[in-house]
Design an enzyme around this catalytic site. Structure first.
Site, short mmCIF file in Angstrom:
data_model
loop_
_atom_site.label_atom_id
_atom_site.label_comp_id
_atom_site.label_asym_id
_atom_site.label_seq_id
_atom_site.Cartn_x
_atom_site.Cartn_y
_atom_site.Cartn_z
N HIS A 25 -1.25 3.74 0.76
CA HIS A 25 -1.28 2.31 0.43
C HIS A 25 -0.06 1.58 1.02
CE1 HIS A 25 -2.16 -1.21 -2.20
NE2 HIS A 25 -0.84 -1.35 -2.17
N GLU A 26 1.10 2.12 0.74
CA GLU A 26 2.33 1.47 1.22
C GLU A 26 2.45 1.58 2.74
OE1 GLU A 26 3.88 -0.40 -0.67
OE2 GLU A 26 2.98 0.29 -2.56
N HIS A 29 0.81 -1.41 4.28
CA HIS A 29 1.71 -2.57 4.34
C HIS A 29 2.75 -2.40 5.45
CE1 HIS A 29 0.05 -4.23 0.71
NE2 HIS A 29 0.53 -3.29 -0.09
#
Length: 377
Positions: A25-26, A29
């Site tokens: 997920h990170e 980003h």
């Protein structure tokens, strides 16, 4: 197969599930931010005090926090929770300010924020596509083979040989569609459209409620129609068709999640069914004890939920940021910093309240409240 996973095994399974999903997920980003030339000051898996880490040649601090319940990427210029420019940001040298998150156009910031949930959903599609390719997809026709006596189906007048075309207007392509529809709608009154011989007819039916207990002692309240289908039919899926099958499976799970959430909000389903980290750890241990296929399937479900939850329009979550960007796009200017600050405080309070609720539920799920009641009694 492990019969009864213990606490240490469940914690290990939890870390094996949550750690990679948070990292992915990170990384979504981070990768999007780096693509647009934004400097990342920190990339953390877990919160709180750093227990291990290193700094790369680009100046990003990669670290692991002691509380493994999430993570974050801190981009250059993130000086306040709302991520809006302030005096400290304006004081940065021009070249340094250009590499900050706030300096980028609105559409780039939106892509960076959306990239995290997107890669979680993409991972789920990939996993479910792999299952479709390995095992095929269910093509069992929605034709009744048996009707159990005393069940909602029998009371409604359904009979062997009936083909269920739709329930409440929702088309049923396979027999598993029937089971999945009923599963999350216990006690709901529906209209079943049946193809019998050469004619169609609608029959009113109230989905039955069954309390089911699995081998680990978990109890579930599920819906049942009281019918059985014929011999299962699984169709092979080519490597080219598998991604589409993964997308369809992911969309079905998201749709079920939205329906279940709506039931909780409307009061049709108990808030006790909401779970948090403790329950996820318990389920992770149980699924890992059943073997890698079951655990990988759980990873897909958790990845979908992580992506979906982060897209909710709640300040503090990715969806909250995207909501503010949408408002900014319409107004041609961002919301005032004070309004964003108060919104994020409200979002934080809502998230903390939710964490308290799910933790209370989790402790009940692992038997803490029952044991305390026994000690007091």
């Amino acid at each position: 197969m492990i019969e009864n996973p213990g606490i240490l095994f469940s914690v290990l399974a939890f870390l094996c599930a949550i750690g990679p999903l948070v990292f992915i997920h990170e990384m979504g980003h981070y990768t999007a931010g780096r693509f647009f030339g934004i400097k990342a000051d920190a990339f953390s898996i877990g919160f709180g005090r750093e227990i291990a880490g290193w700094t790369d040649r680009l100046g990003t601090r990669w670290k692991i926090g002691w509380l493994p319940l999430g993570g974050y990427v801190k981009f250059a210029g993130d000086m306040n929770p709302a991520g809006v420019p302030d005096a400290a940001w304006l004081a940065l040298p021009a070249a340094e300010r250009e590499r900050t998150f706030q300096a980028k156009p609105l559409w780039q910031r939106a892509i960076v924020v959306a990239a995290g949930p997107f890669v979680n959903l993409a991972l789920a599609v990939l996993i479910l596509a792999g299952f479709a390719y390995a095992y095929g997809v269910d093509r069992t026709p929605p034709v009744i083979d048996q009707v159990a006596a005393g069940t909602p189906a029998a009371a409604a007048g359904l009979a062997p040989g009936d083909r269920i075309v739709a329930i409440d207007g929702v088309a049923m392509a396979t027999f598993s569609d029937l089971a999945k529809f009923a599963l999350i709608r216990p006690g709901q009154a529906v209209a079943v459209t049946v193809q019998r011989d050469d004619r169609r007819q609608a029959m009113p039916l109230t989905i039955g409620t069954v309390r089911q207990r699995d081998r680990f002692g978990n109890e579930y309240r599920i819906g049942r129609l009281g019918i059985a289908g014929g011999k299962p039919v699984y169709a092979p899926v080519s490597l080219i068709e598998a991604p589409l099958a993964g997308v369809r499976a992911t969309a079905e799970i998201v749709s079920g999640t939205v329906e279940t959430l709506g039931q909780i909000i409307s009061g049709r389903r108990s808030i006790d069914e909401l779970g948090g980290p403790i329950r996820i750890a318990k389920v992770s241990g149980e699924q890992m004890s059943l073997g890698w296929p079951a655990f990988v399937w759980l990873l897909a479900l958790l990845s979908i939920n992580l992506g979906f939850i982060n897209l909710l329009p709640v300040p503090l979550l990715d969806g909250g940021h995207l909501l503010f960007y949408a408002v900014e796009a319409v107004r041609r200017r961002p919301l005032e910093p004070q309004a964003q600050e108060w919104a994020f405080r409200g979002g934080l309070a809502a998230v903390l309240l939710l964490m308290l609720v799910v933790t209370f539920n989790d402790l009940g799920a692992v038997g803490v409240w029952q044991r305390l009641a026994g000690l007091i009694g």
